[in-house]
Design an enzyme around this catalytic site. Structure first.
Site, short mmCIF file in Angstrom:
data_model
loop_
_atom_site.label_atom_id
_atom_site.label_comp_id
_atom_site.label_asym_id
_atom_site.label_seq_id
_atom_site.Cartn_x
_atom_site.Cartn_y
_atom_site.Cartn_z
N SER A 183 141.47 55.01 63.42
CA SER A 183 141.95 56.29 64.55
C SER A 183 141.51 55.47 66.13
O SER A 183 142.42 56.18 66.31
CB SER A 183 140.20 57.06 64.20
N LYS A 187 145.86 54.90 68.55
CA LYS A 187 145.64 55.97 70.17
C LYS A 187 146.40 55.26 70.45
O LYS A 187 147.08 54.46 71.35
CB LYS A 187 144.85 56.37 70.46
N1 URA Z 1 135.92 56.80 68.76
C1 URA Z 1 137.75 57.31 67.72
O1 URA Z 1 138.66 57.88 68.40
N2 URA Z 1 138.25 57.38 66.48
C2 URA Z 1 136.84 56.86 65.69
O2 URA Z 1 136.91 57.38 64.94
C3 URA Z 1 135.34 57.09 66.57
C4 URA Z 1 135.15 56.82 67.08
#
Ligand code: URA
Length: 433
Positions: A183, A187
């Site tokens: 995750s 990003k």
């Molecule tokens: N921060 C994130 O961006 N994703 C997660 O799964 C946990 C914390």
């Protein structure tokens, strides 16, 4: 291909193929897989895990599920920094101009705060006039001109992660190392990073409460970086007490400015120097220890502070409020919180102080809440200090006294005492690269 079979494979502990993972993320993004099937697979991953290869496939599939920031018009290696979140964590305010002062481009997308953790965007917005939203062309122009720009997240980055996170949040599947690591990294990659320095926090104010879990998470993210061709370094740091003394938006901006002038709290300065040195190292600027010496020089000789002012000015901020910090938002009342007995401070629960600052109006309980930039808490003592009965442990900066009783209760719970001197845990526990 059927989602049913992919769920069954993970349930039976089989390794998922790239095609299966791509199929899953495409279905999540396009809304063609039902939520109950998505969550069944998430739970199977939570229970049976994912190996390095599967985690990298998942990361890249999520990164490619929406816009990818095209930063190719920015010259040089774009090194991003990401903190897993903490209390009093204002490192971007110092690290971004410091690194930029070496001519290394810092093109940073940052977030807002939620719950007990603050966000860089809110901190910067406490500077009058500062503009966090700008078209990508202007963002790139600023980075090319002065080597630094910080914006709120633009574009539709990693929409599959957004959907998965929302489902994980309500199905007890957040705390899975491969799911968290993919995750976060998806990003960063969608945000255009060539290389990444991760500040992975552990402790009371952090997402990961235990050091061992933080190390596992950091290693998983470094592994993903390696698999997908982004040099990645993780610094594991302690969030068992707030970073620095200040918690709250404008209060943290003041502390960051003091740090940029060489007068910052020791712990905060140390982590800023470490993260900056690691970023510069990834950008090919030299060896970490030598870079640290030069970074210290730049905090003390005005170079870092001047770059910060340039950055604030380029985004419309009022630099008079940087030179004269009395012009930053201020609370109208200060209330001292004092020690009830003599003792050594053995712990300051960062999460409780983060919640206390939020209750004063400095943070958001939910995304739509507004923020009071002037309020917050400034500590007078840190772990290991001795406090005499009646001495000030912290000062509360208050505009609205509605939650004051709850805030004071939280502070009473946050400070723990011992009759004997206590050992302080290291600020930086480990570097993983
Ligand atoms: N921060 C994130 O961006 N994703 C997660 O799964 C946990 C914390």
């Amino acid at each position: 291909m059927r989602i049913y079979d992919i769920i069954a494979n993970k349930r039976d502990k089989k390794e998922l193929t790239k095609e299966e993972i791509d199929f899953f993320i495409k279905g999540v993004t396009e809304g063609t897989i039902e939520d109950y099937q998505i969550t069944a697979l998430l739970m199977a991953i939570y229970i049976n895990g994912m190996n390095k290869k599967e985690t990298s496939y998942l990361t890249m599939a999520m990164a490619n599920s929406g816009d990818i920031a095209d930063l190719s018009m920015i010259n040089g290696i774009k090194v991003d920094k990401h903190s897993t979140g903490g209390v009093g964590d204002k490192t971007t305010l110092v690290v971004a101009p410091l690194v930029a002062s070496f001519g290394v481009p810092v093109a940073k997308m940052s977030g807002r705060g939620l719950g007990h953790t603050g966000g860089t965007v809110d901190k910067l917005e406490s500077i009058p006039g500062f503009n966090i939203a700008m078209p990508i062309e202007k963002f790139i122009e600023n980075v090319n001109n002065i080597n630094v720009a910080v914006v709120g997240q633009t574009g539709d980055l990693a929409p599959a992660d957004k959907k998965l996170y929302a489902l994980r949040d309500v199905t007890a599947t957040i705390s899975s190392i491969p799911l968290i690591a993919s995750s976060i990294m998806s990003k960063k990659i969608a945000g255009g990073a060539d290389a990444i320095v991760l500040d992975v926090k552990y402790g009371s104010g952090a997402f990961m409460k235990k050091l061992d879990d933080a190390i596992l998470l950091a290693q998983a993210m470094v592994d993903i970086g390696e698999e997908v061709g982004r040099k990645t370094i993780a610094v594991i740091s302690n969030m068992n007490e707030p970073l620095g003394f200040a918690i709250g938006n404008a209060l943290e901006v003041k502390e960051a400015i003091n740090t940029l002038k060489g007068n910052g709290p020791a712990d905060f300065e140390k982590i800023c120097i470490e993260l900056s040195a690691q970023m510069l190292h990834l950008a090919g600027k030299g060896e970490v220890e030598e870079l640290k010496t030069e970074l210290h020089n730049r905090l003390n000789n005005g170079i870092a502070f001047e770059k910060f002012k340039e950055f604030i000015k380029a985004q419309g901020g009022d630099t008079n409020a940087i030179d004269n910090m009395d012009l930053l938002p201020k609370a109208n009342k200060e209330i001292s919180f004092t020690a009830e007995n003599d003792g050594y401070i053995s712990q300051i629960d960062a999460e409780k102080l983060g919640v206390a600052s939020m209750l004063l109006g400095g943070g958001r309980a939910k995304k739509t809440d507004s923020i009071d930039y002037g309020v917050g808490i400034v500590l007078n003592k840190k772990v290991g200090d001795f406090a005499e009965k009646g001495s000030i442990l912290a000062t509360l900066f208050v505009n609205n006294e509605g939650n004051l009783n709850d805030v004071i209760e939280l502070l009473k719970e946050a400070f723990c005492f011992s009759q004997n001197p206590c050992e302080k845990k290291p600020l930086i526990e480990k570097i993983i690269n």
